[in-house]
Design an enzyme around this catalytic site. Structure first.
Site, PDB file in Angstrom:
ATOM      1  N   ASN A   9     -49.039   0.961  29.908  1.00  0.00           N
ATOM      2  CA  ASN A   9     -47.698   0.447  30.165  1.00  0.00           C
ATOM      3  C   ASN A   9     -47.475  -0.689  29.165  1.00  0.00           C
ATOM      4  O   ASN A   9     -48.008  -1.779  29.351  1.00  0.00           O
ATOM      5  CB  ASN A   9     -47.587  -0.060  31.603  1.00  0.00           C
ATOM      6  CG  ASN A   9     -46.234  -0.692  31.885  1.00  0.00           C
ATOM      7  OD1 ASN A   9     -45.336  -0.656  31.040  1.00  0.00           O
ATOM      8  ND2 ASN A   9     -46.081  -1.279  33.066  1.00  0.00           N
ATOM      9  N   TRP A  10     -46.718  -0.370  28.143  1.00  0.00           N
ATOM     10  CA  TRP A  10     -46.501  -1.375  27.088  1.00  0.00           C
ATOM     11  C   TRP A  10     -45.526  -2.471  27.510  1.00  0.00           C
ATOM     12  O   TRP A  10     -45.346  -3.438  26.777  1.00  0.00           O
ATOM     13  CB  TRP A  10     -45.974  -0.688  25.812  1.00  0.00           C
ATOM     14  CG  TRP A  10     -47.053  -0.056  24.986  1.00  0.00           C
ATOM     15  CD1 TRP A  10     -48.404  -0.058  25.227  1.00  0.00           C
ATOM     16  CD2 TRP A  10     -46.871   0.651  23.750  1.00  0.00           C
ATOM     17  NE1 TRP A  10     -49.064   0.603  24.226  1.00  0.00           N
ATOM     18  CE2 TRP A  10     -48.141   1.052  23.296  1.00  0.00           C
ATOM     19  CE3 TRP A  10     -45.751   0.991  22.985  1.00  0.00           C
ATOM     20  CZ2 TRP A  10     -48.332   1.770  22.122  1.00  0.00           C
ATOM     21  CZ3 TRP A  10     -45.935   1.702  21.813  1.00  0.00           C
ATOM     22  CH2 TRP A  10     -47.217   2.083  21.385  1.00  0.00           C
ATOM     23  N   LYS A  11     -44.865  -2.276  28.645  1.00  0.00           N
ATOM     24  CA  LYS A  11     -43.852  -3.238  29.091  1.00  0.00           C
ATOM     25  C   LYS A  11     -42.861  -3.486  27.932  1.00  0.00           C
ATOM     26  O   LYS A  11     -42.588  -2.556  27.172  1.00  0.00           O
ATOM     27  CB  LYS A  11     -44.522  -4.501  29.620  1.00  0.00           C
ATOM     28  CG  LYS A  11     -45.576  -4.135  30.694  1.00  0.00           C
ATOM     29  CD  LYS A  11     -46.091  -5.270  31.495  1.00  0.00           C
ATOM     30  CE  LYS A  11     -47.100  -4.741  32.513  1.00  0.00           C
ATOM     31  NZ  LYS A  11     -47.626  -5.770  33.402  1.00  0.00           N
ATOM     32  N   HIS A 118     -42.606   0.081  39.456  1.00  0.00           N
ATOM     33  CA  HIS A 118     -43.550  -0.952  39.010  1.00  0.00           C
ATOM     34  C   HIS A 118     -43.197  -2.280  39.690  1.00  0.00           C
ATOM     35  O   HIS A 118     -42.014  -2.562  39.923  1.00  0.00           O
ATOM     36  CB  HIS A 118     -43.492  -1.093  37.485  1.00  0.00           C
ATOM     37  CG  HIS A 118     -44.586  -1.960  36.960  1.00  0.00           C
ATOM     38  ND1 HIS A 118     -44.504  -3.337  36.953  1.00  0.00           N
ATOM     39  CD2 HIS A 118     -45.815  -1.653  36.460  1.00  0.00           C
ATOM     40  CE1 HIS A 118     -45.632  -3.842  36.458  1.00  0.00           C
ATOM     41  NE2 HIS A 118     -46.445  -2.833  36.148  1.00  0.00           N
ATOM     42  N   GLU A 120     -42.935  -5.175  38.601  1.00  0.00           N
ATOM     43  CA  GLU A 120     -41.964  -5.996  37.866  1.00  0.00           C
ATOM     44  C   GLU A 120     -40.546  -5.476  38.078  1.00  0.00           C
ATOM     45  O   GLU A 120     -39.588  -6.249  38.136  1.00  0.00           O
ATOM     46  CB  GLU A 120     -42.341  -6.031  36.374  1.00  0.00           C
ATOM     47  CG  GLU A 120     -43.567  -6.915  36.156  1.00  0.00           C
ATOM     48  CD  GLU A 120     -44.472  -6.483  35.009  1.00  0.00           C
ATOM     49  OE1 GLU A 120     -44.029  -5.741  34.122  1.00  0.00           O
ATOM     50  OE2 GLU A 120     -45.650  -6.899  35.025  1.00  0.00           O
ATOM     51  N   GLU A 193     -51.431  -0.828  42.081  1.00  0.00           N
ATOM     52  CA  GLU A 193     -51.511  -2.042  41.273  1.00  0.00           C
ATOM     53  C   GLU A 193     -51.285  -3.256  42.173  1.00  0.00           C
ATOM     54  O   GLU A 193     -50.126  -3.608  42.459  1.00  0.00           O
ATOM     55  CB  GLU A 193     -50.435  -2.033  40.179  1.00  0.00           C
ATOM     56  CG  GLU A 193     -50.575  -0.908  39.191  1.00  0.00           C
ATOM     57  CD  GLU A 193     -49.901  -1.234  37.865  1.00  0.00           C
ATOM     58  OE1 GLU A 193     -50.597  -1.264  36.856  1.00  0.00           O
ATOM     59  OE2 GLU A 193     -48.681  -1.491  37.855  1.00  0.00           O
ATOM     60  N   GLY A 199     -51.764  -8.850  35.092  1.00  0.00           N
ATOM     61  CA  GLY A 199     -51.608  -9.875  34.060  1.00  0.00           C
ATOM     62  C   GLY A 199     -52.283 -11.195  34.380  1.00  0.00           C
ATOM     63  O   GLY A 199     -52.048 -12.199  33.715  1.00  0.00           O
ATOM     64  N   SER A 255     -55.176  -5.888  35.331  1.00  0.00           N
ATOM     65  CA  SER A 255     -56.236  -6.538  34.544  1.00  0.00           C
ATOM     66  C   SER A 255     -57.400  -5.611  34.209  1.00  0.00           C
ATOM     67  O   SER A 255     -58.546  -6.058  34.147  1.00  0.00           O
ATOM     68  CB  SER A 255     -56.727  -7.804  35.258  1.00  0.00           C
ATOM     69  OG  SER A 255     -55.685  -8.752  35.334  1.00  0.00           O
ATOM     70  N   GLY A 276     -51.792  -2.620  31.232  1.00  0.00           N
ATOM     71  CA  GLY A 276     -50.805  -3.399  30.498  1.00  0.00           C
ATOM     72  C   GLY A 276     -51.419  -3.990  29.242  1.00  0.00           C
ATOM     73  O   GLY A 276     -51.531  -3.335  28.203  1.00  0.00           O
ATOM     74  N   GLY A 277     -51.875  -5.238  29.316  1.00  0.00           N
ATOM     75  CA  GLY A 277     -52.348  -5.996  28.149  1.00  0.00           C
ATOM     76  C   GLY A 277     -53.340  -5.238  27.272  1.00  0.00           C
ATOM     77  O   GLY A 277     -53.196  -5.219  26.044  1.00  0.00           O
TER      78      GLY A 277
HETATM   79  P1  13P Z   1     -52.278  -5.778  33.025  1.00  0.00           P
HETATM   80  O1  13P Z   1     -53.245  -4.675  32.669  1.00  0.00           O
HETATM   81  O2  13P Z   1     -51.805  -6.555  31.850  1.00  0.00           O
HETATM   82  O3  13P Z   1     -52.801  -6.613  34.142  1.00  0.00           O
HETATM   83  O4  13P Z   1     -50.945  -5.055  33.584  1.00  0.00           O
HETATM   84  C1  13P Z   1     -51.075  -4.101  34.569  1.00  0.00           C
HETATM   85  C2  13P Z   1     -49.776  -3.422  34.746  1.00  0.00           C
HETATM   86  O5  13P Z   1     -48.823  -3.988  35.230  1.00  0.00           O
HETATM   87  C3  13P Z   1     -49.683  -2.026  34.289  1.00  0.00           C
HETATM   88  O6  13P Z   1     -48.552  -1.414  34.792  1.00  0.00           O
END
Ligand code: 13P
Length: 289
Positions: A9-11, A118, A120, A193, A199, A255, A276-277
């Protein structure tokens, strides 16, 4: 026979040129890393995939990219077997919805997936369980596969409500698509999640994640067994719900990094990761595979 899915997930990250460069580097490193034999007779990697996952299904790699990067990403990953998805869709596919994304358009652009619910989207953009239910339905109707995100906040976990919250998100999110799930469970995936792990660097332990995944699969089996998903598959008992639930990939997200992925992935009910990251650089993302 459920798939094992490594999902990025590149956000809201990367420009078109950064995305193209990423996919070129990633694909080259992936071929080296997995020592993939050349595709025979012009057959594309789309058909051959990346081998078998631990539960007998395919190993798949999906990138949820910003909507504005779908076209560029699709061009670069063509025939590589890497799958592209959108991070959000609207509940309708067209009309007076300024600024929204249509699942029909995503599909026409070659995307294979939509991410729905998600945390967010829920916390920043006010997405409700009702929205997630409609979006799951709309995504599937457009021919996409759909990944539903569920997860509790820290306060909910500390109050002992984590399972209550994820069960509600799960059942509401799938409430309008049980018939499609019965026909093809592989078109749906669930990502657990925990919001407190996203994050933050605070990953759920393999035991914490596995406990929720096992509970989710059991609840999924009961829910589908009671609905037409179970009955359409093979009768009306929860045993049929169990069979359908066993086909659905349950991913963990929050994470995930190369140094904690192995222990999480060894748990039998964890069927991949939503990342994500660590998905933003080819090496760290490849370190999860
Ligand atoms: P991180 O891996 O950066 O914690 O993000 C997780 C996420 O929200 C994937 O959708």
């Amino acid at each position: 026979m459920r798939d094992f899915i490594l999902a990025a997930n590149w956000k809201l990250n990367k420009t078109p040129s950064e995305a193209s460069q990423f996919f070129r580097d990633f694909n080259e490193k992936l071929e080296d890393r997995l020592s993939l034999p050349p595709t025979a007779g012009g057959e594309s990697r789309d058909i051959r995939g990346f081998g078998e996952g631990p539960n007998g299904g395919r190993r798949r790699i999906v990138f949820f990219v910003p909507a504005l990067l779908v076209a560029t990403s699709e061009q670069v990953v063509k025939d590589t077997g890497l799958e592209i998805g959108g991070q959000n869709i609207w509940v309708e596919t067209k009309g007076a919805f300024t600024g929204e994304n249509s699942s029909d358009v995503l599909s026409a652009m070659g995307a294979a997936w939509a991410l729905v619910g998600h945390s967010e989207r829920r916390s920043i953009f006010g997405e409700t369980d009702k929205h997630t239910a409609q979006k799951m339905k709309t995504a599937l109707a457009s021919g996409l596969s759909a990944m539903l995100c569920v997860g509790e906040t820290l306060a909910e976990r500390e109050a002992g409500d984590n399972l209550k919250v994820v069960f509600r998100q799960l059942e509401e999110g799938l409430s309008l698509i049980t018939d499609v799930i019965a026909k093809d469970p592989s078109r749906v995936a669930i990502a657990y999640e925990p919001v407190w792990a996203i994050g933050t660097g605070k990953v759920a332990t393999p035991e914490q994640a596995s406990e929720v995944h096992q509970a989710l699969r059991k609840r999924l089996a009961e829910f589908l067994g009671k609905s037409n998903a179970g009955s359409a598959a093979s009768g009306t008992t929860s045993a049929s719900g169990t069979a359908v639930a066993a086909e659905i990939a349950l991913l963990y997200g929050g994470s995930v990094k190369p140094d904690n992925a192995k222990a999480l992935g060894l748990k039998p009910d964890i069927d991949g990761f939503l990342v994500g990251g660590a998905s933003l650089e080819p090496d760290s993302f490849l370190g999860l595979f």
